[in-house]
Design a protein around this motif. Sequence first.
Motif, PDB file in Angstrom:
ATOM      1  N   ARG A   2       0.833  -1.184   0.000  1.00 48.67           N
ATOM      2  CA  ARG A   2       0.000   0.000   0.000  1.00 48.67           C
ATOM      3  C   ARG A   2       0.877   1.247   0.000  1.00 48.67           C
ATOM      4  NH1 ARG A   2      -4.366   1.318   4.608  1.00 48.67           N
ATOM      5  NH2 ARG A   2      -3.805   3.500   4.683  1.00 48.67           N
ATOM      6  N   ASN A   3       0.535   2.196  -0.846  1.00 49.08           N
ATOM      7  CA  ASN A   3       1.180   3.490  -0.886  1.00 49.08           C
ATOM      8  C   ASN A   3       0.051   4.508  -0.861  1.00 49.08           C
ATOM      9  OD1 ASN A   3       2.292   5.945  -1.639  1.00 49.08           O
ATOM     10  ND2 ASN A   3       3.743   5.060  -3.073  1.00 49.08           N
ATOM     11  N   GLN A   6      -0.107   7.076  -3.637  1.00 51.72           N
ATOM     12  CA  GLN A   6      -0.455   6.598  -4.977  1.00 51.72           C
ATOM     13  C   GLN A   6      -1.903   6.923  -5.320  1.00 51.72           C
ATOM     14  OE1 GLN A   6       0.836   2.624  -6.029  1.00 51.72           O
ATOM     15  NE2 GLN A   6      -1.060   2.284  -7.158  1.00 51.72           N
ATOM     16  N   ALA A  33       2.966  -1.069  -7.880  1.00 54.22           N
ATOM     17  CA  ALA A  33       2.778   0.108  -7.039  1.00 54.22           C
ATOM     18  C   ALA A  33       3.701   1.225  -7.507  1.00 54.22           C
ATOM     19  CB  ALA A  33       3.062  -0.219  -5.576  1.00 54.22           C
ATOM     20  N   SER A  35       6.478   3.890  -6.316  1.00 51.57           N
ATOM     21  CA  SER A  35       7.503   3.905  -5.292  1.00 51.57           C
ATOM     22  C   SER A  35       7.551   5.278  -4.618  1.00 51.57           C
ATOM     23  CB  SER A  35       8.864   3.584  -5.914  1.00 51.57           C
ATOM     24  OG  SER A  35       9.873   3.622  -4.948  1.00 51.57           O
ATOM     25  N   GLY A  36       7.284   5.316  -3.341  1.00 52.86           N
ATOM     26  CA  GLY A  36       7.309   6.581  -2.605  1.00 52.86           C
ATOM     27  C   GLY A  36       6.351   7.583  -3.203  1.00 52.86           C
ATOM     28  N   SER A  37       6.865   8.790  -3.498  1.00 51.52           N
ATOM     29  CA  SER A  37       6.031   9.823  -4.114  1.00 51.52           C
ATOM     30  C   SER A  37       6.201   9.826  -5.626  1.00 51.52           C
ATOM     31  CB  SER A  37       6.396  11.193  -3.539  1.00 51.52           C
ATOM     32  OG  SER A  37       7.754  11.483  -3.784  1.00 51.52           O
TER      33      SER A  37
END
Length: 73
Positions: A2-3, A6, A33, A35-37
């Motif tokens: 989960r991000n 995103q 997903a 990655s990060g921002s």
Amino acid sequence: MRNDLQSVVAPLVPAVQKSLRFLSSMEGSLSVAMSGSGPSCFALFTDLDSAKSALKENRSKLEALKLDGWCCS
């Protein structure tokens, strides 16, 4: 996986949408997903050989979308 970011970024950034759709379409892709921002997106595969095979099979599609890709473990 989960991000939380995103769900905010993907609807607003076409490149993220395009990347996630492409990665999801790759045979053997288990999960995708951002990655990060961002700006990177990734797909998980069962093993490195599966990832390398998927990348090799989809290299021309990746380039047509003006995206770059690599594999790592």
